[in-house]
Design an enzyme around this catalytic site. Structure first.
Site, mmCIF file in Angstrom:
data_model
loop_
_atom_site.group_PDB
_atom_site.id
_atom_site.type_symbol
_atom_site.label_atom_id
_atom_site.label_comp_id
_atom_site.label_asym_id
_atom_site.label_seq_id
_atom_site.Cartn_x
_atom_site.Cartn_y
_atom_site.Cartn_z
ATOM 1 N N ASP A 94 4.295 -18.600 23.040
ATOM 2 C CA ASP A 94 3.666 -19.903 23.260
ATOM 3 C C ASP A 94 4.745 -20.975 23.116
ATOM 4 O OD1 ASP A 94 4.137 -20.020 20.579
ATOM 5 O OD2 ASP A 94 2.051 -20.155 19.987
ATOM 6 N N GLY A 97 3.295 -25.948 20.878
ATOM 7 C CA GLY A 97 2.425 -27.123 20.987
ATOM 8 C C GLY A 97 1.180 -27.007 20.128
ATOM 9 N N PHE A 98 0.524 -25.868 20.196
ATOM 10 C CA PHE A 98 -0.722 -25.709 19.451
ATOM 11 C C PHE A 98 -0.479 -25.794 17.946
ATOM 12 C CE2 PHE A 98 -3.979 -23.097 17.354
ATOM 13 C CZ PHE A 98 -5.113 -23.768 17.777
ATOM 14 N N ASP A 268 -5.259 -13.761 24.317
ATOM 15 C CA ASP A 268 -4.623 -13.424 23.039
ATOM 16 C C ASP A 268 -5.443 -14.048 21.938
ATOM 17 O OD1 ASP A 268 -3.610 -16.306 23.302
ATOM 18 O OD2 ASP A 268 -2.966 -15.719 21.296
ATOM 19 N N CYS A 306 -15.387 5.994 18.580
ATOM 20 C CA CYS A 306 -14.004 5.570 18.827
ATOM 21 C C CYS A 306 -13.069 6.774 18.832
ATOM 22 C CB CYS A 306 -13.580 4.574 17.751
ATOM 23 S SG CYS A 306 -11.870 4.032 17.914
ATOM 24 N N CYS A 308 -9.731 6.496 18.470
ATOM 25 C CA CYS A 308 -8.406 6.117 17.962
ATOM 26 C C CYS A 308 -7.968 7.035 16.827
ATOM 27 C CB CYS A 308 -8.357 4.647 17.551
ATOM 28 S SG CYS A 308 -8.905 4.270 15.877
ATOM 29 N N CYS A 311 -9.876 6.557 13.537
ATOM 30 C CA CYS A 311 -11.232 7.114 13.493
ATOM 31 C C CYS A 311 -11.224 8.637 13.527
ATOM 32 C CB CYS A 311 -12.076 6.523 14.623
ATOM 33 S SG CYS A 311 -12.509 4.801 14.277
ATOM 34 N N HIS A 337 -7.173 0.034 14.220
ATOM 35 C CA HIS A 337 -8.477 0.276 14.847
ATOM 36 C C HIS A 337 -8.936 -0.926 15.670
ATOM 37 C CE1 HIS A 337 -12.638 1.343 15.527
ATOM 38 N NE2 HIS A 337 -12.916 0.104 15.158
#
Lengths: 379, 379
Positions: A94, A97-98, A268, A306, A308, A311, A337
C-alpha cells in the site's frame, strides 16, 4: 511492456463476477483472490512455506510500517522485500496513505503531502506522493499503490470533492515519481466516498492516466454493508474491463463474495489473521471462538468440512489449550486455518464463476455460514 | 519386555563417552542426544514438522504444567499426549518434582508427598509418587520419571542423606503405582548433591529396583561447572552400562560435551529455546545476540557454517527486524536455529565417539566457541 497485466477469462452469467488472472514479475495468480497481510514483512506467525502450502500467491505488506521499521534503506540494501523476507511470490504494497490517517496523530494535509507524528514515538514525519513512491521503489513490490487521501466516513460532499481532486493530482505526481515502471506496476486508488458523481470523477481522472490496475479505497471504513455494495455497484462500471480491480481492506466472507459479484478481483484484510490471534476461527458453519470453555474437551477439528493441515491434525481442545496458555503455536494454527479458509473460499468463488452459478453459491454459503439469520455477526 | 531398551554401540577411546541407541514405543534415537523441551505440549513456536525436519526424535514435556493446564484428564481423553499434540516421536515426561520445588510457594514436604500452592493462582495442591505416576500414565509418555525431592544447592550432608533416602522410598512407591509398565518406561532419579557417598547410596538403591534407565538430578541448580563435572565423574560409574543415563536440565554446548565425556546419554534444557526468544543464538563461533543494533544491516546468516533452513534463507538483519518488532516469526526462526544447532552438535559428538576422537573434538569446539577465553559466557 507493463509488469502487471490482467487477463479476463470469463464472467459469471448469474452475477457478472469476473474470473481472471493477474501476471506479475513474481508469478501469476487467479482472481478473484484474497491477499494475506504481512504488515512488517511477515504474515504474523506464518512462514513463507506455510503461505505457499495454502496456495497464497500474493501477499500485501505495509509501506508505512516498513518505512518506520526497519526502514526502506535496509530493505533496499537487502535486495528488496522479496529477498529480505524470503518470499518469492508476488507482493503488493500500500502507499502508507491509509495508515497516516488511521494510526498517526496531529496530521496536517497540505498540497505537497501530509505532515504527522508517527504512532511509535511521536516523531514528526512527512509523507508525500514522491516519498511514497521512493519507499515502494526501495521495497520493490510487484504492485505499488498511489498515495491518496483517505477521508473519514461520513464526509461532506464538498470536502470529498476537494479530496478526490487532490488524490487525482497526487496520482499524477506518483506516476511521475515512480522510478521502476519496468518491473513494478502502480495502481491508482478511486476515492469519492458514497457519492456516485465523485466516484465517477475519481475513476475517470485515474483511468485517463492509464494505470495497470485500480483500487477502490474509502470503503470498509465504518459504513454499513449495503452502502459498500451500492458504491461498488456504481463504481466498477467506471473501470476498464482489461485491468484488475482491488477492493482495499475487505476480508469478511460475505463481503468477499459480494465484492466479487460486483466485479472486484483482489481483496486484502487483517481480519482473518487478527481474529485468529484472538482465538476466533472462520468455519463453513460460521465463526467459532475456539478459546471458549465449551471446546475444552472437544476433540473435533476446527471445521469438520475443512481439508487444511490444521483441521487434519489438531483438535479444538488442543488449540484451545495452546491459546489459553498464550502459546504462539496456537495462534499459528488458527492463523493458518483462517487464511486457508478464505483462500479456499475464493477458489470456490472462482469455480462458481466458471460454472455460471455464483449467485447460487452465495445463497448456499450465506445460509450455511449463518449470514441469513437476523443480526448476523459481522464475519 | 521392557518398553525402553538401550543398546551400547561403542565407547570413545579418548574419553569413554558412550555411543548408543534407545528404543521406545515411538521410535528409536541415537545417543548422546539432546531433547527439546515442550513444556505445555508444544515446543514453543515450533510445529511437529519443524522438529522432525531437524531430526529431533524425542522431546520432553512437563508433568506439572500439563497437570495444571489443560489437566491430565483432557489429555487422557484425547488419547494421550502424542495424539493431543500430533507428535509421533518419543516423549519423556518429568515427574513434576522439580517444578514443585522451583515454581511453587509454601511447600511442605511430608513422607506421603508434597503440599504446595501452584504458581498460577495459589491454589492448594498435593503431589506424591502415586499422583505423579497417575498423571504420567494419563499422558502416556514413552519415558516417565520417578517423583523425587529436589534439594537446594548447597545442602548439608545430613539433610541430603535424609532426602536421598526419601527419594529412594518414593522411587519404590512410583514403581508400585506405575500402571502401564508394558508401554511406558519409568526412570529413577539419582540424587545426593555433591556428596559421593550419597550419590553412591542413591544409585545403589535405585539400581536395586532395576529401572530401565536412570536420571542424574540435582545438577545444573547453581553449582559451578567443575562441581557438576566432578559429580558426574563419580556418579555414572555407579550406573549399569546397559541402561540409558539422563542428565536433567543441561543444555549449554560445553556441558553437553562434558556430560557425554562422563558417560551421559540424554540431556534436556529450556536454554536453547528460552534464549532464542530473547534474540540470542548459538553459533559455531559462540553466541550471537542477533537483536543487537550492529546486525541491523548484516545480511549474513546467523551462522555461516550452519546448514539449517533458517541460515540458508534468512539474514541477521531480517531476524533482528522481526525480533525488534516482537514478531513471533522471528522467535520461530531463532528457536529453530538454536535447536538445530544443539541437535547437530550431538550428531558431531556421536560421530566423534564413533571415530574415537571426542577429546580432540572437545578441544577444537571449545576453542572455536570461545570457551577457552578467560571468563567465557555461560553458553
Amino acid at each position: 511492456m507493463n509488469p502487471i497485466t490482467y487477463e479476463l477469462i470469463k464472467t459469471d452469467k448469474q452475477t457478472g463476477a469476473r474470473l481472471g488472472r493477474v501476471h506479475t514479475p513474481h508469478g501469476s495468480f487467479d482472481t478473484p483472490t484474497f491477499m494475506p497481510v504481512g504488515t512488517l514483512a511477515t504474515v504474523k506467525t506464518m512462514s513463507p512455506e506455510d503461505l505457499q502450502s495454502m496456495q497464497a500467491n500474493i501477499i500485501l505488506s505495509n509501506t508505512y510500517h516498513l518505512w518506520l521499521r526497519p526502514g526502506e534503506d535496509i530493505i533496499r540494501e537487502a535486495g528488496g522485500l522479496h529477498k529480505f523476507m524470503n518470499w518469492d511470490g508476488a507482493i503488493l504494497t500500500d502507499s502508507g496513505g491509509f495508515q497516516v490517517f488511521s494510526l498517526s496523530d496531529m496530521r496536517e494535509i497540505k498540497e505537497e503531502g501530509v505532515h504527522f507524528r508517527n504512532h511509535l514515538n511521536g516523531e514528526k514525519l512527512f509523507l508525500s506522493p514522491e516519498k511514497a513512491m521512493d519507499i515502494q521503489n526501495a521495497l520493490g513490490s510487484d504492485i505499488m499503490m498511489a498515495f491518496d487521501e483517505c477521508p473519514p466516513y461520513p464526509a461532506e460532499y464538498d470536502y470529498m470533492k476537494a479530496s478526490v481532486e487532490r488524490t487525482s493530482r497526487w496520482a499524477e505526481r506518483c506516476l511521475q515519481a515512480h522510478n521502476r515502471p519496468h518491473d513494478q506496476g502502480l495502481f491508482g486508488i478511486v476515492q469519492g466516498g458514497e457519492y456516485e458523481a465523485l466516484r465517477k470523477q475519481s475513476a475517470e481522472d485515474l483511468v485517463s492516466l492509464d494505470f495497470p490496475g485500480y483500487a477502490i479505497g474509502g470503503l470498509s471504513v465504518g459504513e454499513p454493508k449495503h452502502v459498500m455494495n451500492k458504491v461498488l455497484e456504481f463504481t466498477t462500471p467506471f473501470l476498464p474491463s482489461n485491468k484488475p480491480r482491488y477492493l482495499m481492506g475487505v476480508g469478511s466472507p460475505d463481503a468477499l463474495i459480494d465484492g466479487a459479484i460486483r466485479g472486484v478481483d483482489m481483496f486484502d484484510c487483517v481480519l482473518p489473521t487478527r481474529i485468529a490471534r484472538n482465538g476466533t476461527c472462520m468455519t463453513s458453519n460460521g465463526r467459532l471462538v475456539v478459546r471458549n470453555a465449551k471446546y475444552a474437551r472437544d476433540f473435533n477439528p476446527i471445521d469438520e468440512h475443512c481439508s487444511c493441515h490444521v483441521c487434519k491434525n489438531y483438535s479444538r481442545a488442543y488449540i484451545r489449550h495452546l491459546i489459553k496458555c498464550n502459546e504462539t503455536f496456537g495462534f499459528r494454527l488458527t492463523t493458518y486455518h483462517n487464511l486457508h479458509f478464505l483462500l479456499k473460499l475464493m477458489e470456490q468463488v472462482r469455480t462458481a464463476i466458471k460454472e455460471d452459478r455464483l449467485g447460487d453459491f452465495k445463497e448456499s454459503f450465506f445460509e450455511q455460514y449463518g449470514l441469513n439469520k437476523a443480526n448476523p455477526k459481522n464475519f
